[in-house]
Scaffold this motif. Structure first.
Motif, mmCIF file in Angstrom:
data_model
loop_
_atom_site.group_PDB
_atom_site.id
_atom_site.type_symbol
_atom_site.label_atom_id
_atom_site.label_comp_id
_atom_site.label_asym_id
_atom_site.label_seq_id
_atom_site.Cartn_x
_atom_site.Cartn_y
_atom_site.Cartn_z
ATOM 1 N N UNK A 79 0.840 -1.199 0.000
ATOM 2 C CA UNK A 79 0.000 0.000 0.000
ATOM 3 C C UNK A 79 0.874 1.248 0.000
ATOM 4 N N UNK A 80 1.862 1.293 0.880
ATOM 5 C CA UNK A 80 2.791 2.432 0.935
ATOM 6 C C UNK A 80 4.153 1.940 1.404
ATOM 7 N N UNK A 81 5.173 2.744 1.092
ATOM 8 C CA UNK A 81 6.545 2.386 1.433
ATOM 9 C C UNK A 81 7.115 3.322 2.489
ATOM 10 N N UNK A 82 7.996 2.796 3.316
ATOM 11 C CA UNK A 82 8.677 3.584 4.340
ATOM 12 C C UNK A 82 10.174 3.644 4.088
ATOM 13 N N UNK A 83 10.596 3.211 2.900
ATOM 14 C CA UNK A 83 12.000 3.260 2.509
ATOM 15 C C UNK A 83 12.101 3.774 1.081
#
Length: 201
Positions: A79-83
């Motif tokens: 859904x979304x990335x944190x990197x």
């Protein structure tokens, strides 16, 4: 290593690694495992992010981590990335949130482990390398030398074992998947001899 849950507890699988039933209308071989039952996706091991973004209509939002030694992990449908590409991550780092982007029938983490570019059974690969959560307080026998782990291709033997790539450590052989190019090959005779001392062969 850890599972993408960030723990040593094996996650639930909605679609396993391996051949698929052509009647469901998808490719004949599933090169990863679709995992469910958690939201935050964690790096299975430390490494460098080589891709983080939209990969294609099938994979959707994807993160790829290079762990060195020819091993990479791939996390699809996020859904979304944190990197971001170029980031260095530690084992267990929160890298993405589970989603259903790309060609996914529901929210899942499609996880792949690739060894020298070829996919292997990801959960078996991780299981053979799980990080110990508590130190070993036993005193080893100084006269016993622990064997080095091996990653090898082994010829199949009808009625005994499948041919393909195996990880061997602590007297146990774990089947990883089809033959991996570049790994040493154990012939049937050598593997049969090794089976006397190693379970799983």
């Amino acid at each position: 290593m850890l599972y993408p849950t960030g723990t040593t507890t094996r996650p639930r699988v909605s679609s396993p690694y391996g051949p698929r039933d052509p009647r469901i209308g998808v490719g004949a071989f599933h090169h990863g495992a679709d995992l469910i039952g958690f939201d935050a996706i964690h790096a299975v091991a430390s490494g460098r992010v080589t891709f983080a973004g939209w990969m294609n209509a099938a994979a959707g939002n994807t993160v790829v981590i290079d762990h060195g030694g020819g091993v990479t992990s791939v996390y699809m449908h996020n859904e979304r990335h944190h990197v971001r590409k170029g980031d260095t991550v530690s084992e267990g780092a929160h890298i993405a949130d589970m989603g259903d982007t790309g060609n996914a029938t529901g929210e899942c983490n499609h996880l792949e482990i690739r060894v020298r570019g070829k996919s292997v059974e990801p959960l078996a690969y991780i299981a053979a390398r799980l990080t110990q959560t508590a130190p070993n307080t036993t005193h080893p026998n100084p006269t016993t030398k622990e064997e080095e782990p091996m990653l090898v291709n082994i010829q199949g033997h009808a009625g005994k074992r499948s041919g393909g790539a195996y990880f061997i450590a602590n007297g146990v052989a774990t089947y990883l998947g089809p033959v991996v190019v570049g790994l040493p090959l154990l012939t049937t005779a050598h593997a049969d001899a090794l089976a006397k001392a190693v379970s799983g062969l």
